[in-house]
Scaffold this motif. Structure first.
Motif, mmCIF file in Angstrom:
data_model
loop_
_atom_site.group_PDB
_atom_site.id
_atom_site.type_symbol
_atom_site.label_atom_id
_atom_site.label_comp_id
_atom_site.label_asym_id
_atom_site.label_seq_id
_atom_site.Cartn_x
_atom_site.Cartn_y
_atom_site.Cartn_z
ATOM 1 N N ILE A 23 36.138 27.199 42.165
ATOM 2 C CA ILE A 23 36.110 28.515 41.791
ATOM 3 C C ILE A 23 34.754 28.805 41.757
ATOM 4 N N SER A 27 33.159 32.261 44.228
ATOM 5 C CA SER A 27 32.619 33.324 43.675
ATOM 6 C C SER A 27 31.206 33.419 44.245
ATOM 7 N N GLN A 48 40.677 32.400 39.215
ATOM 8 C CA GLN A 48 39.815 31.853 38.338
ATOM 9 C C GLN A 48 40.582 31.225 37.177
ATOM 10 N N PHE A 50 40.401 28.254 35.278
ATOM 11 C CA PHE A 50 39.979 26.941 34.964
ATOM 12 C C PHE A 50 40.554 25.707 34.491
#
Length: 282
Positions: A23, A27, A48, A50
């Motif tokens: 992730i 980004s 995203q 997590f």
């Protein structure tokens, strides 16, 4: 309240560190076009998430990314991550035709992997290495092309049998499928197979020049993702160096498949399934 806090802490403890790093990398470096072979995992990274848990805790995660149009990378993150070994990263460069140069690039990348143990540390170093080395590779490649252009068209090169293994995110388009079949059966002298669906696989086998032209042609089309898995070169010499008989190939024609299991059975029967299985982590 206290129980809820404990549950949240337990959840954080069990989060997969590979997901978090993917992730972050996506980004930080959107230009890499990072993509996972597993669609659910890709969706979790895009969103995203997590706390996403991979469907199989014992399986590896395979991701693809492009440093630029010339360099494609495939990274396998095992359950032992963040431990990385020299075999977890495979790179394919479109502007390197010299095997010694490819070996040099591989060795430098392997050394970086040994010194670093996380994707966040490795990716920027790969970008740095490639920016440092690509100008010399590009100029050497152009020089070689100019100096041996006539030699490349010689009969010896035309008689060399190569095999290309190609992965696509998916192959559904009837136009692309027909064009690929026409290229193999009519424009070039190529045998092999194409597995349609998701993912899509293409294997071609034939004269080195024809393989190269085929790849350059289809790579220029509009794909969500298409990448070279592996190239097996000079098969006629490696397989028949002790024989003066005419070259035989693994595939007798170019065939389109719909059933993935039928492809693996066919490849297993021909003792040619190792590359695909390694790539897909099977």
């Amino acid at each position: 309240m206290e129980q809820q806090r404990e549950n949240e802490e337990d959840e954080e403890d069990t989060d997969d560190p590979r997901i978090a790093e993917l992730i972050l990398i996506k980004s930080m470096y959107p230009e890499l076009r990072l993509q996972c072979l597993d669609d659910q995992l890709q969706r979790a990274i895009d969103e995203q998430n997590f706390h996403y848990h991979h469907f199989d805790d014992v399986s590896s995660i395979t991701v693809l990314f492009n440093v630029d149009e010339s360099l494609e990378c495939r990274l396998t993150m095992s359950v032992d991550y963040p431990s990385l070994d020299s075999n977890c990263l495979q790179i394919f460069c479109h502007i390197i035709s010299n095997k010694n140069q490819q070996k040099q690039l591989n060795e430098r990348v392997e050394n970086e992997l040994i010194e670093r143990n996380s994707l966040i540390q490795v990716v920027p170093k790969i970008i740095e290495l490639w920016n440092e080395m690509k100008s010399s590779f590009s100029s050497d490649s152009k020089s070689k092309s100019n100096n041996v252009n006539i030699e490349k068209q010689s009969d010896s090169h035309s008689n060399q049998i190569d095999r290309y293994w190609i992965y696509s995110h998916h192959i559904y388009s009837k136009i692309k499928r027909k064009s690929i079949i026409d290229l193999c059966r009519h424009q070039y002298h190529l045998n092999g197979f194409m597995l349609i669906g998701k993912p899509g696989l293409i294997c071609i086998e034939g004269p080195g020049d024809d393989c190269q032209k085929f790849w350059q042609t289809i790579r220029s089309w509009n794909w969500q993702r298409i990448t070279m898995i592996d190239i097996e070169e000079n098969l006629n010499n490696s397989q028949h160096s002790q024989s003066n008989q005419s070259t035989t190939t693994t595939f007798e024609s170019f065939v389109e498949y719909i059933d993935r299991s039928a492809v693996f059975q066919m490849l297993a029967a021909k003792n040619s399934d190792k590359i695909i299985k390694n790539y897909l982590g099977i």
